[in-house]
Design an enzyme around this catalytic site. Structure first.
Site, PDB file in Angstrom:
ATOM      1  CG  ASP A 124      37.723  46.678  43.085  1.00 25.46           C
ATOM      2  OD1 ASP A 124      37.737  45.994  41.780  1.00 25.46           O
ATOM      3  OD2 ASP A 124      39.180  46.498  43.744  1.00 25.46           O
ATOM      4  CB  ALA A 125      32.154  44.549  41.289  1.00 21.39           C
ATOM      5  CE  LYS A 126      40.046  44.703  40.172  1.00 26.62           C
ATOM      6  NZ  LYS A 126      39.981  44.681  41.140  1.00 26.62           N
ATOM      7  NE  ARG A 127      29.886  42.093  39.027  1.00 26.69           N
ATOM      8  CZ  ARG A 127      30.278  41.062  40.521  1.00 26.69           C
ATOM      9  NH1 ARG A 127      31.010  39.956  40.134  1.00 26.69           N
ATOM     10  NH2 ARG A 127      29.177  41.082  41.343  1.00 26.69           N
ATOM     11  CB  THR A 169      36.103  48.336  38.921  1.00 28.00           C
ATOM     12  OG1 THR A 169      35.815  47.179  39.994  1.00 28.00           O
ATOM     13  CG2 THR A 169      36.717  49.208  39.524  1.00 28.00           C
TER      14      THR A 169
END
Length: 315
Positions: free
Chosen positions: A110-113, A137
Site C-alpha cells: 500500500d504505497a499509492k504510487r 496500490t
C-alpha cells in the site's frame, strides 16, 4: 534474485504441472481458494500499538501478526508509510517483514504510487524488484503513462485508486464527467484500456460506498476490488459483499487492520472475520439463486469456522 523468490517459487510449481504462465490474479485466486478466504490483513504498525516506538517495534508487531494469521489470510497489505516514518531502519524492517510472508500468500504494497513515466518506472522497480511485492496500490491521477510501469509484467498487479473509502473521496472522485461520476471513467479506462494487454489491474473501491461498488461491478463484472473500510471506517460488510462480489463469489479482497491487530486473540479475530465474510458470500449466492438452499449453504459456511466465538467488536 532474492526479490524474485516469492513470484518464482509459486510460478515454478505451476509450470511443472504444465500450467500457463500465471498472472498476479491467478496467484491471488489460487490463494483465496486454498484457504477459502477473502480476508486481507493490513500490516499497519501504528506507534500506539507498538511495544516500542521504533523500527524494531514495527517489525516485532508485524511478525506476531503474520505468525498468528498466516493460515487464514488471502493476502497481506503492508502500508509503506508506517515503515518510512522510521527512516532507513524502517526500510530495513519492511524488507524483513516481507521475508516473513509465505511465498504463496500475495502481498499488496500500500504505497499509492504514480508519477511521470521515469519516476513511475523507479517506483515499480522498488515495489516489484527491490521489495519483491506481488502488487501495489497506484494513483491514476497522472494518467496511463504513469500507471504503465506497474502493469507491464503480468505476474505483478496494480490496484488503481477508483473510489476510496475516506470521506474526502467525494471531493473529486464523484464529480460528474459527461454525465457519469469520475470514478466510473477511471474504472473503465484503467481496466479496458491501460491494463488491456495483461488484465492485471484491480480497483480500490471502498466498502464504505456500496453504491459505487454496485455501479463499478455492473460495468466490470470480473475485475477484482480491493475494498477497505470494514470496521473502523464504518463500512457494512454484508452491504459491501452484496454490491461488490463477482458472480463466482470472488472478486473482492477485504483489508482489515486494527480489528485484528487490537484484538486480545488475533488468530481468533482473523478466523472470525474470515467466517463472517464467508457467511456473507453464502448469502449473496443464495440471493442470486432466489433462495432455495439458503439455510443449507449458510450453515455450511459457518461450519468452516475453527471456533464458535463471535466476531470481535471494534474492528
Amino acid at each position: 534474485l532474492k526479490s524474485e523468490v516469492r513470484i518464482v517459487s509459486w510460478a515454478v510449481s505451476r509450470s511443472s504441472a504444465g500450467m500457463a504462465t500465471p498472472t498476479f490474479f491467478d496467484k491471488l485466486k489460487a490463494r483465496v481458494e486454498a484457504v477459502d478466504s477473502l480476508l486481507c490483513v493490513g500490516l499497519d504498525p501504528h506507534k500506539s500499538e507498538l511495544d516500542e516506538d521504533s523500527a524494531e517495534g514495527a517489525l516485532a508487531f508485524c511478525k506476531r501478526l503474520i505468525e498468528e494469521t498466516k493460515d487464514v489470510v488471502a493476502a497481506y497489505k503492508p502500508n509503506i508509510a508506517f515503515f518510512e516514518a522510521y527512516g532507513a531502519a524502517g526500510a530495513k524492517a519492511l524488507e524483513q517483514v516481507l521475508k516473513l510472508v509465505p511465498a504463496e500468500v500475495p502481498v499488496v504494497l500500500d504505497a499509492k504510487r504514480g508519477d511521470i513515466g521515469s519516476t513511475s518506472d523507479a517506483y515499480a522497480r522498488a515495489a516489484f524488484e527491490t521489495l519483491g511485492c506481488d502488487s501495489v496500490t497506484v494513483s491514476p491521477y497522472l494518467g496511463g503513462d504513469a500507471c504503465a510501469p506497474f502493469l507491464k509484467d503480468p505476474a505483478r498487479g496494480a490496484w488503481i485508486l477508483c473510489k476510496t473509502s475516506n470521506p474526502g473521496s467525494a471531493d473529486l472522485q464523484t464529480m460528474a464527467v459527461a454525465g457519469r461520476p469520475l470514478y466510473l471513467h477511471v474504472a473503465k479506462l484503467c481496466c479496458e484500456t491501460w491494463a488491456k494487454e495483461h488484465g492485471n489491474a484491480g480497483l480500490v473501491v471502498g466498502a464504505t460506498d456500496t453504491e459505487a461498488l454496485r455501479r463499478v461491478r455492473a460495468e466490470l463484472p470480473q475485475v477484482w476490488f480491493l475494498s477497505p473500510g470494514i470496521g473502523a471506517q464504518g463500512g457494512d460488510l454484508q452491504g459491501a459483499l452484496d454490491a461488490g462480489l463477482s458472480s463466482d463469489g470472488l472478486g473482492m479482497l477485504l483489508p482489515i487492520s486494527r480489528g485484528i491487530s487490537k484484538a486480545a486473540d488475533r488468530r481468533q479475530a482473523a478466523e472470525s472475520f474470515r467466517v463472517e465474510i464467508n457467511l456473507g458470500r453464502a448469502r449473496v449466492r443464495e440471493g442470486a439463486r432466489g433462495g432455495g438452499a439458503a439455510c443449507q449453504e449458510s450453515h455450511a459456511a459457518g461450519r468452516r469456522s475453527r471456533s464458535p466465538r463471535a466476531v470481535p467488536n471494534g474492528r
